[in-house]
Design an enzyme around this catalytic site. Structure first.
Site, PDB file in Angstrom:
ATOM      1  N   ASP A  60      -8.077  -4.984  -0.466  1.00 49.08           N
ATOM      2  CA  ASP A  60      -8.545  -5.722  -1.656  1.00 49.08           C
ATOM      3  C   ASP A  60      -8.253  -7.203  -1.599  1.00 49.08           C
ATOM      4  O   ASP A  60      -8.803  -7.982  -2.364  1.00 49.08           O
ATOM      5  CB  ASP A  60      -7.888  -5.129  -2.914  1.00 49.08           C
ATOM      6  CG  ASP A  60      -8.318  -3.700  -3.095  1.00 49.08           C
ATOM      7  OD1 ASP A  60      -7.465  -2.806  -2.950  1.00 49.08           O
ATOM      8  OD2 ASP A  60      -9.515  -3.483  -3.303  1.00 49.08           O
ATOM      9  N   HIS A 112       0.853  -1.185   0.000  1.00 49.63           N
ATOM     10  CA  HIS A 112       0.000   0.000   0.000  1.00 49.63           C
ATOM     11  C   HIS A 112       0.881   1.224   0.000  1.00 49.63           C
ATOM     12  O   HIS A 112       1.939   1.239   0.617  1.00 49.63           O
ATOM     13  CB  HIS A 112      -0.908   0.015   1.248  1.00 49.63           C
ATOM     14  CG  HIS A 112      -2.062   0.953   1.077  1.00 49.63           C
ATOM     15  ND1 HIS A 112      -1.946   2.309   1.321  1.00 49.63           N
ATOM     16  CD2 HIS A 112      -3.321   0.747   0.672  1.00 49.63           C
ATOM     17  CE1 HIS A 112      -3.111   2.887   1.063  1.00 49.63           C
ATOM     18  NE2 HIS A 112      -3.950   1.969   0.675  1.00 49.63           N
TER      19      HIS A 112
HETATM   20  C1  SDX Z   1      -5.986   0.433  -3.022  1.00 48.77           C
HETATM   21  O1  SDX Z   1      -4.397   4.947  -2.045  1.00 48.77           O
HETATM   22  C2  SDX Z   1      -5.279   4.268  -1.494  1.00 48.77           C
HETATM   23  O2  SDX Z   1      -5.758   4.528  -0.398  1.00 48.77           O
HETATM   24  C3  SDX Z   1      -5.757   3.089  -2.279  1.00 48.77           C
HETATM   25  C4  SDX Z   1      -6.790   2.226  -1.561  1.00 48.77           C
HETATM   26  C5  SDX Z   1      -8.040   2.980  -1.331  1.00 48.77           C
HETATM   27  O3  SDX Z   1      -8.769   2.590  -0.402  1.00 48.77           O
HETATM   28  O4  SDX Z   1      -8.335   3.879  -2.137  1.00 48.77           O
HETATM   29  O5  SDX Z   1      -6.279   1.782  -0.320  1.00 48.77           O
HETATM   30  C6  SDX Z   1      -7.152   1.003  -2.384  1.00 48.77           C
HETATM   31  O6  SDX Z   1      -5.701   0.825  -4.117  1.00 48.77           O
HETATM   32  C7  SDX Z   1      -5.158  -0.583  -2.275  1.00 48.77           C
HETATM   33  C8  SDX Z   1      -3.954  -1.070  -3.115  1.00 48.77           C
HETATM   34  C9  SDX Z   1      -4.496  -2.111  -4.089  1.00 48.77           C
HETATM   35  N1  SDX Z   1      -3.409  -2.483  -5.079  1.00 48.77           N
HETATM   36  C10 SDX Z   1      -2.862  -3.690  -5.037  1.00 48.77           C
HETATM   37  O7  SDX Z   1      -3.073  -4.545  -4.164  1.00 48.77           O
HETATM   38  C11 SDX Z   1      -1.916  -3.959  -6.206  1.00 48.77           C
HETATM   39  C12 SDX Z   1      -0.620  -4.576  -5.652  1.00 48.77           C
HETATM   40  N2  SDX Z   1       0.058  -3.522  -4.894  1.00 48.77           N
HETATM   41  C13 SDX Z   1       1.142  -2.801  -5.562  1.00 48.77           C
HETATM   42  O8  SDX Z   1       0.778  -2.447  -6.881  1.00 48.77           O
HETATM   43  C14 SDX Z   1       1.664  -1.672  -4.692  1.00 48.77           C
HETATM   44  O9  SDX Z   1       1.776  -2.150  -3.418  1.00 48.77           O
HETATM   45  C15 SDX Z   1       0.949  -0.338  -4.643  1.00 48.77           C
HETATM   46  C16 SDX Z   1       0.769   0.256  -5.998  1.00 48.77           C
HETATM   47  C17 SDX Z   1      -0.347  -0.454  -3.956  1.00 48.77           C
HETATM   48  C18 SDX Z   1       1.863   0.580  -3.851  1.00 48.77           C
HETATM   49  O10 SDX Z   1       3.054   0.653  -4.605  1.00 48.77           O
HETATM   50  P1  SDX Z   1       4.299   1.422  -4.023  1.00 48.77           P
HETATM   51  O11 SDX Z   1       3.906   2.782  -3.576  1.00 48.77           O
HETATM   52  O12 SDX Z   1       5.428   1.256  -4.964  1.00 48.77           O
HETATM   53  O13 SDX Z   1       4.622   0.564  -2.731  1.00 48.77           O
HETATM   54  P2  SDX Z   1       5.944   0.716  -1.940  1.00 48.77           P
HETATM   55  O14 SDX Z   1       6.639   2.017  -2.206  1.00 48.77           O
HETATM   56  O15 SDX Z   1       5.612   0.371  -0.521  1.00 48.77           O
HETATM   57  O16 SDX Z   1       6.884  -0.453  -2.568  1.00 48.77           O
HETATM   58  C19 SDX Z   1       8.055  -0.770  -1.859  1.00 48.77           C
HETATM   59  C20 SDX Z   1       8.710  -1.858  -2.669  1.00 48.77           C
HETATM   60  C21 SDX Z   1       8.907  -1.486  -4.126  1.00 48.77           C
HETATM   61  O17 SDX Z   1      10.054  -2.212  -4.551  1.00 48.77           O
HETATM   62  P3  SDX Z   1      11.485  -1.357  -4.620  1.00 48.77           P
HETATM   63  O18 SDX Z   1      11.247  -0.238  -5.573  1.00 48.77           O
HETATM   64  O19 SDX Z   1      11.777  -0.932  -3.192  1.00 48.77           O
HETATM   65  O20 SDX Z   1      12.470  -2.391  -5.156  1.00 48.77           O
HETATM   66  O21 SDX Z   1       7.876  -3.015  -2.673  1.00 48.77           O
HETATM   67  C22 SDX Z   1       7.544  -3.361  -4.001  1.00 48.77           C
HETATM   68  C23 SDX Z   1       7.734  -2.114  -4.825  1.00 48.77           C
HETATM   69  O22 SDX Z   1       8.044  -2.462  -6.164  1.00 48.77           O
HETATM   70  N3  SDX Z   1       6.140  -3.773  -3.992  1.00 48.77           N
HETATM   71  C24 SDX Z   1       5.716  -4.995  -4.285  1.00 48.77           C
HETATM   72  C25 SDX Z   1       4.327  -4.960  -4.128  1.00 48.77           C
HETATM   73  N4  SDX Z   1       3.953  -3.729  -3.748  1.00 48.77           N
HETATM   74  C26 SDX Z   1       5.078  -2.993  -3.664  1.00 48.77           C
HETATM   75  N5  SDX Z   1       6.394  -6.109  -4.678  1.00 48.77           N
HETATM   76  C27 SDX Z   1       5.611  -7.212  -4.909  1.00 48.77           C
HETATM   77  N6  SDX Z   1       4.255  -7.241  -4.769  1.00 48.77           N
HETATM   78  C28 SDX Z   1       3.592  -6.145  -4.385  1.00 48.77           C
HETATM   79  N7  SDX Z   1       2.277  -6.159  -4.266  1.00 48.77           N
END
Ligand code: SDX
Length: 397
Positions: free
Chosen positions: A332, A275
């Site tokens: 989700d 998140h």
């Molecule tokens: C919602 O904003 C909101 O409030 C949204 C929401 C709402 O109520 O409106 O809460 C609803 O959208 C929840 C999120 C739903 N999406 C998913 O479940 C899709 C899977 N999640 C990822 O796409 C991701 O976690 C995000 C987009 C949600 C957040 O991405 P970020 O901001 O890049 O997360 P982060 O900065 O914490 O990531 C840290 C690291 C990164 O790797 P590095 O760049 O450090 O190498 O963790 C990785 C990311 O690439 N990472 C993941 C991951 N999520 C982040 N790796 C594997 N699987 C994942 N799901």
């Protein structure tokens, strides 16, 4: 009023705004709607009570809630001409495509609401949106399965009315089991709608605020929010979780997919994990997980999908990559499993999210419209393109 943009070229300016609606502490896993903890609202409220709170800033008393429920029910019906819009869609149109199109076209029906000038009129538009969203959502489903539309009823509560418009089922059809819906399922839906109602400046809500800041009408703003919500990184994640679980298939395959999610060269992400704000458990996921058990126990289906979801959760929570990156299950991850248990089709999952988030979208729109600096200044960019250069005639390229 917005915080000022920095002009420090090294800093990508981000728009920020002040809001009194929702507070999130991502490290502590705290979520408050107008100061009330989500855990208390989830346990004690009906969805329309929370929608009223988000819109007006205070919980309604009995009379206010009764009046609001009547206004929402009264606005649930859609114009017959709007109902005909669905005839133009092929049966296999994605329900989100129908939702974004039909909601946007509400602007063609309420001319007096296009200029947003009168605060009282704005609340009417907002209430109308909350009333109509379930009807348009259910109509999208009925069209996709070739079934006649079920009209909203004034004698059913918000969530039960939606389930009746979807499946023509209500809790009053005791005799006819095919058209009976268990109140526990209505309660589960009520909980899911409350948990998804608002979430501060998420992508779709920021889209609604940005559109609202230009003076666009509320129906166009909400249609823009629906479009933004559709993405799999945002509201489309619940549908993506189910598709991911179907692809994983069995618990034996889980380690392989966890490895894919960790591979920096693999675009695969573990859907339902991580998140932008929560670097701890999403408080909504904690609440939903409990309900998942209750609903699945009630449906007596030891749905292999939920077992698989638990296997994914168990592996990920023990994995050092996910621990180090603070990636926990988000809202989700479980909501899709509950929707599936309620026989909601997977391509309707993000539509369910949109019904609930309409309360947040219209509340932020109302707040935005009170804001003297309505226009959100366009975010500054960091230009990284080519330096100035001269035109090259086509025969020399
Ligand atoms: C919602 O904003 C909101 O409030 C949204 C929401 C709402 O109520 O409106 O809460 C609803 O959208 C929840 C999120 C739903 N999406 C998913 O479940 C899709 C899977 N999640 C990822 O796409 C991701 O976690 C995000 C987009 C949600 C957040 O991405 P970020 O901001 O890049 O997360 P982060 O900065 O914490 O990531 C840290 C690291 C990164 O790797 P590095 O760049 O450090 O190498 O963790 C990785 C990311 O690439 N990472 C993941 C991951 N999520 C982040 N790796 C594997 N699987 C994942 N799901």
């Amino acid at each position: 009023d917005l915080d000022c943009f920095t002009h420090d070229p090294g800093f990508v300016a981000t728009a920020s705004c002040k809001s009194k609606i929702t507070y999130i502490d991502g490290d502590k896993g705290i979520l408050l709607y107008r100061g009330y903890p989500i855990e208390q609202l989830a346990e004690k409220c009906e969805f329309t009570e929370v929608a009223y709170l988000l819109m007006h800033g205070e919980l309604p008393n009995e009379n206010q809630l009764l009046k609001f429920n009547l206004e929402v029910s009264d606005k649930a019906i859609i114009h017959e001409s709007l109902r005909k819009f669905f005839d133009g869609f092929h049966y296999d149109a994605h329900p989100m495509a129908m939702l974004v199109g039909v909601v946007g076209s509400l602007s063609a029906f309420y001319h007096s609401e296009l200029n947003n000038k009168d605060p009282a009129q704005r609340f009417i538009s907002a209430t109308r949106m909350i009333g109509k969203m379930p009807t348009i959502a259910a109509a999208s489903y009925r069209h996709s399965v070739g079934r006649p539309f079920v009209y909203p009823r004034m004698d059913l509560g918000y969530c039960e009315n939606f389930m009746n418009m979807m499946f023509s089922r209500s809790s009053q059809n005791y005799i006819d089991q095919d058209h009976y819906i268990d109140q526990d399922f209505v309660k589960a839906l009520n909980l899911l709608f409350i948990l998804h109602a608002d979430h501060e400046q998420n992508a779709s809500t920021s889209t609604v605020r940005l559109a609202g800041s230009t003076g666009a009408n509320p129906y166009a703003c909400v249609a823009a929010g629906i479009a933004a919500l559709w993405g799999p990184a945002h509201g489309g994640a619940n549908e993506a979780v189910l598709n991911m679980l179907a692809e994983i298939g069995t618990a034996e395959n889980v380690p392989k997919y966890i490895a894919k999610a960790k591979d920096p060269n693999d675009p695969f992400r573990l859907m339902g994990f991580g998140h932008r704000v929560y670097k701890n458990f999403d408080p909504r996921a904690t609440i939903i997980r409990k309900t998942c058990y209750e609903v699945l126990k009630k449906t007596q289906t030891d749905d292999p999908l939920f077992e698989l979801a638990l296997a994914v959760e168990e592996h990920a929570l023990k994995d050092e990559y996910f621990i180090e990156k603070k990636l926990y299950p988000n809202v989700d991850f479980y909501s899709g499993v509950i929707y599936k248990a309620l026989n909601i089709p997977v391509d309707m999952f993000t539509v369910m999210f949109a019904i609930a988030r309409t309360a947040g979208w219209v509340s932020h729109w109302l707040e935005m419209m009170e804001d003297p600096n309505k226009l959100i200044s366009r975010p500054r960019q960091l230009y990284v393109g080519p330096a100035q250069r001269d035109y090259i005639p086509i025969n020399t390229r």
